[in-house]
Design a protein around this motif. Structure first.
Motif, PDB file in Angstrom:
ATOM      1  N   UNK A 529       0.845  -1.203   0.000  1.00  0.00           N
ATOM      2  CA  UNK A 529       0.000   0.000   0.000  1.00  0.00           C
ATOM      3  C   UNK A 529       0.879   1.251   0.000  1.00  0.00           C
ATOM      4  N   UNK A 530       1.910   1.233   0.836  1.00  0.00           N
ATOM      5  CA  UNK A 530       2.843   2.357   0.894  1.00  0.00           C
ATOM      6  C   UNK A 530       3.580   2.530  -0.428  1.00  0.00           C
ATOM      7  N   UNK A 531       3.911   1.427  -1.084  1.00  0.00           N
ATOM      8  CA  UNK A 531       4.568   1.488  -2.396  1.00  0.00           C
ATOM      9  C   UNK A 531       3.684   2.225  -3.400  1.00  0.00           C
ATOM     10  N   UNK A 532       2.410   1.895  -3.420  1.00  0.00           N
ATOM     11  CA  UNK A 532       1.493   2.524  -4.371  1.00  0.00           C
ATOM     12  C   UNK A 532       1.336   4.017  -4.100  1.00  0.00           C
ATOM     13  N   UNK A 533       1.275   4.392  -2.827  1.00  0.00           N
ATOM     14  CA  UNK A 533       1.108   5.812  -2.493  1.00  0.00           C
ATOM     15  C   UNK A 533       2.366   6.593  -2.860  1.00  0.00           C
ATOM     16  N   UNK A 534       3.511   6.062  -2.502  1.00  0.00           N
ATOM     17  CA  UNK A 534       4.757   6.772  -2.816  1.00  0.00           C
ATOM     18  C   UNK A 534       4.981   6.856  -4.321  1.00  0.00           C
ATOM     19  N   UNK A 535       4.622   5.796  -5.024  1.00  0.00           N
ATOM     20  CA  UNK A 535       4.719   5.835  -6.483  1.00  0.00           C
ATOM     21  C   UNK A 535       3.791   6.907  -7.058  1.00  0.00           C
ATOM     22  N   UNK A 536       2.621   7.052  -6.479  1.00  0.00           N
ATOM     23  CA  UNK A 536       1.679   8.073  -6.940  1.00  0.00           C
ATOM     24  C   UNK A 536       2.269   9.468  -6.781  1.00  0.00           C
ATOM     25  N   UNK A 537       2.915   9.715  -5.640  1.00  0.00           N
ATOM     26  CA  UNK A 537       3.542  11.019  -5.428  1.00  0.00           C
ATOM     27  C   UNK A 537       4.665  11.250  -6.434  1.00  0.00           C
ATOM     28  N   UNK A 538       5.455  10.212  -6.709  1.00  0.00           N
ATOM     29  CA  UNK A 538       6.522  10.336  -7.704  1.00  0.00           C
ATOM     30  C   UNK A 538       5.985  10.650  -9.084  1.00  0.00           C
ATOM     31  N   UNK A 539       4.892   9.997  -9.470  1.00  0.00           N
ATOM     32  CA  UNK A 539       4.278  10.278 -10.767  1.00  0.00           C
ATOM     33  C   UNK A 539       3.785  11.720 -10.836  1.00  0.00           C
ATOM     34  N   UNK A 540       3.192  12.192  -9.728  1.00  0.00           N
ATOM     35  CA  UNK A 540       2.672  13.566  -9.708  1.00  0.00           C
ATOM     36  C   UNK A 540       3.803  14.583  -9.830  1.00  0.00           C
ATOM     37  N   UNK A 541       4.900  14.370  -9.100  1.00  0.00           N
ATOM     38  CA  UNK A 541       6.029  15.305  -9.171  1.00  0.00           C
ATOM     39  C   UNK A 541       6.621  15.312 -10.577  1.00  0.00           C
ATOM     40  N   UNK A 542       6.825  14.129 -11.152  1.00  0.00           N
ATOM     41  CA  UNK A 542       7.384  14.041 -12.501  1.00  0.00           C
ATOM     42  C   UNK A 542       6.495  14.679 -13.542  1.00  0.00           C
ATOM     43  N   UNK A 543       5.179  14.455 -13.442  1.00  0.00           N
ATOM     44  CA  UNK A 543       4.251  15.007 -14.431  1.00  0.00           C
ATOM     45  C   UNK A 543       4.122  16.525 -14.299  1.00  0.00           C
ATOM     46  N   UNK A 544       4.203  17.030 -13.076  1.00  0.00           N
ATOM     47  CA  UNK A 544       4.087  18.473 -12.877  1.00  0.00           C
ATOM     48  C   UNK A 544       5.298  19.225 -13.416  1.00  0.00           C
ATOM     49  N   UNK A 545       6.491  18.688 -13.198  1.00  0.00           N
ATOM     50  CA  UNK A 545       7.715  19.393 -13.566  1.00  0.00           C
ATOM     51  C   UNK A 545       8.235  19.002 -14.945  1.00  0.00           C
ATOM     52  N   UNK A 546       8.074  17.742 -15.327  1.00  0.00           N
ATOM     53  CA  UNK A 546       8.541  17.238 -16.620  1.00  0.00           C
ATOM     54  C   UNK A 546      10.026  17.546 -16.874  1.00  0.00           C
ATOM     55  N   UNK A 547      10.773  17.602 -15.795  1.00  0.00           N
ATOM     56  CA  UNK A 547      12.212  17.807 -15.886  1.00  0.00           C
ATOM     57  C   UNK A 547      12.865  16.930 -14.825  1.00  0.00           C
TER      58      UNK A 547
END
Length: 656
Positions: A529-547
């Motif tokens: 469960x923690x893996x999925x949540x942390x992965x979600x945050x990583x996806x959000x940061x990457x998609x927001x910045x795209x750098x």
């Protein structure tokens, strides 16, 4: 009959611009027949809709910020003209080449013709007299200068997944696979059909083969309009000629082809039907490729040497006259001379070509064509909005994601990294006795930290690395963004959850935690469960910045804050900043792991012969073991919220 033999090439040389065919003739569909299919009753006949492309007085401007020269000067905005009133027309069966030095606007014009340019674009671009539409987008092939391909897919897999997504749903999977094999044969890719594309870290097919694969992706839809950006860039002369010969065959089948090219050889130049020559965004020649030298000679720019026509044209576009002795000189005099040459060429274009060209295009105005805008046309456009259903797109993208990322997720280094950490951790916490509650709690916190941050750093790279591919495929109308996003989300589950499962299996039993199957399963579920949540945050940061650099920096700061506020290092956080721990998913996963492993009324041996209540232990007391379902719900909100942010951020990427 080969793939490109569709209809005889129209004899455009005998048809002046004012004598263009009527729209009713243009809309006749050309049919592709394949070898051995002439007598087949179940043959799918791909169709070509011959397209006449016209662009009239196209102007494109961008805003540039400039700072004043004085100390403390303010920023000012001015417009720079990239394209300046460019006009021309390409008919079915013709190749139009855009020539010009770097920065002359070739790629910008090509992008505008492909309907992919955003910003302040003015002028008129029509396709058989109609503006760009969704239906036209799906009949347009666009080959970018850089080959944007998945490195771990083979040539056949790359083309097959493209065919599954871009060919109409009326075709079966087997028919699409057969079409892929024809394209592979047509492009001469049979020898490497089962070879991986390759990337920076491992060797794959050659540059020329990658370019042919990129062209093959567009050939699959049998495009009416084929746009290519520098298709011979970085290739040797022989490979470049093979590529352009293939393009010539495609054009001879009734397609309209437009290509940018930087410095073609004379052999390549003579394959072009028409040429547009650009100089700093200004057109200085438009017309038949064979008549370019004669035109420039007629306005006083003739050469006494036998030269490659493309070399002469590029020299002129740079402001260097033929037989100039100062071609390699530098200085103000040379710059002034180049400026005068460019001004003379622009003036000659306005006088000799522009006026006549506009008059000819006006005579061939689509208002003279015999076509009607009726409801059936609108219905056809709407029905062609997507070639396949949402669910079909999801399945294909899911399969492609698994096939592409299996090497990345299960590479030897990554497996060694996780297994070595789990074994080392198991040895350090080897069969920790129940009386050493501090060490056991530390092990649970290590669970939440390692699998709270490791997936985050992996996920941060996801969308920045796939941005170019996403933009390319979305611009081609291959799939819904939602189908891509959900396929990416579900496709990551078996790949991203396998290693943490192995990790918990190893370190849980080696560490001597509560030897109860239910407790073990619940602990594993909390970690996943923690893996999925942390992965979600990583996806959000990457998609927001795209750098990647910016995203990893933000991820480092975030993980550091979550680590400190996770409830283990600082147990009594000051009230004015206590809200930080409620933003940390590590805090919730750590609390859930404690709640699964202990009850407040459990006892442990705090000293020899003395039992103490677990709920009174300072670390446990500061966290609390109540309201665990609330923590589960909060993590669920984080999981959904972060992924929703990532999805909305990807929508914004399409506008860039």
């Amino acid at each position: 009959m080969p793939l490109n033999s569709i209809v005889p090439k129209p004899d455009h040389k005998s048809v002046p611009m004012e004598g263009l065919p009527k729209m009713s003739e243009i809309n006749n569909r050309a049919v592709v027949a394949y070898p051995g299919q002439a007598n087949s009753q179940s043959v799918h006949q791909l169709t070509i809709y011959p397209t006449t492309l016209k662009f009239e007085e196209v102007v494109y401007k961008v805003k540039q910020d400039q700072k004043g020269l004085c100390w403390g000067g303010t920023w000012t905005t001015r417009e720079k003209t990239i394209l300046n009133e460019i006009t021309g027309m390409v008919c079915p069966g013709e190749i139009l080449a855009m020539l010009g030095p770097s920065g002359s606007g070739k790629t910008t014009l090509l992008t505008a013709l492909g309907g992919r340019l955003t910003g302040k674009l003015s002028g008129k671009i029509t396709y058989n007299g109609q503006p760009f539409s969704g239906a036209m987008k799906r009949r347009t092939g666009f080959v970018a200068q850089d080959d944007i391909l998945y490195p771990h897919l083979t040539v056949t897999e790359t083309l097959l997944f493209t065919a599954l997504l871009r060919l109409p749903k009326t075709l079966t999977r087997d028919e699409k696979a057969q079409h892929v094999q024809r394209v592979i044969t047509e492009l001469g890719l049979s020898r490497c059909r089962n070879s991986m594309i390759g990337g920076p870290l491992f060797r794959g097919i050659s540059g020329g083969e990658k370019k042919r694969v990129s062209i093959g992706q567009e050939m699959l839809i049998n495009p009416s309009l084929l746009l290519l950006d520098e298709p011979t860039s970085g290739l040797d002369s022989t490979t470049a000629q093979r590529i352009l010969t293939t393009i010539k065959r495609l054009a001879s089948g009734g397609r309209t082809v437009v290509t940018t090219i930087h410095q073609p050889s004379s052999r390549l130049y003579h394959m072009f039907d028409k040429v547009v020559l650009l100089s700093e965004g200004h057109p200085i020649y438009y017309g038949p490729a064979s008549a370019a030298l004669e035109y420039f000679s007629s306005i006083g720019f003739s050469t006494s040497m036998t030269v490659n026509p493309a070399d002469l044209l590029l020299d002129l576009a740079n402001g260097i006259g033929p037989d100039s002795k100062n071609a390699t000189d530098q200085g103000e005099n040379m710059e002034q001379e180049q400026k005068l040459v460019k001004e003379a060429l622009i003036s000659a274009y306005e006088k000799n070509i522009s006026t006549r060209l506009k008059a000819e295009l006006c005579k061939s105005d689509p208002n003279n064509y015999n076509y009607t805008k009726d409801a059936s046309a609108k219905t056809e456009t709407k029905s062609e909005q997507w070639c396949t259903s949402w669910w079909y797109q999801f399945k294909v993208l899911f399969q492609r994601g698994l096939r592409e990322r299996r090497y990345e997720s299960f590479n030897r280094l990554r497996i060694f990294q996780v297994l070595s950490v789990s074994v080392l951790g198991g040895l350090l916490w080897w069969h920790t006795p129940t009386s050493h509650i501090e060490d056991r709690i530390a092990l649970l916190f290590f669970f939440s930290v390692f699998w709270g941050f490791y997936p985050l750093y992996n996920a941060v790279f996801t969308f920045p690395q796939e941005r170019r591919m996403l933009v390319k495929e979305r611009a081609s109308g291959m799939y819904h963004l939602s189908s891509y996003f959900l396929a990416r989300t579900f496709g990551d589950l078996p790949l991203e959850l396998a290693l943490p499962t192995a990790f918990v299996f190893i370190i849980y039993w080696m560490g001597g935690l509560k030897a109860d199957p239910i407790t073990f399963i619940l602990s594993l579920l909390v970690v996943l469960y923690s893996v999925l949540v942390s992965q979600s945050l990583g996806l959000a940061i990457g998609a927001l910045l795209m750098d990647i650099k910016q995203a990893t920096t933000i991820a480092s700061v975030t993980t550091l804050v979550f680590l400190i506020a996770g409830g283990y290092y600082v147990q009594q956080i000051p009230p004015f900043i206590v809200w930080l721990k409620y933003l940390s998913y590590s805090y919730y996963s750590y609390k859930l792991l404690l709640g699964v492993q202990y009850n407040e009324d459990d006892y442990y041996e705090c000293s020899k012969g003395v039992l103490c209540r677990v709920g009174d232990f300072p670390s446990v007391k500061s966290m609390g073991l109540n309201h665990l379902w609330v923590d589960v719900a909060i993590m669920a909100l984080m999981l959904v919220g972060y992924r929703l942010v990532a999805y909305l951020a990807l929508h914004r990427v399409q506008l860039r």
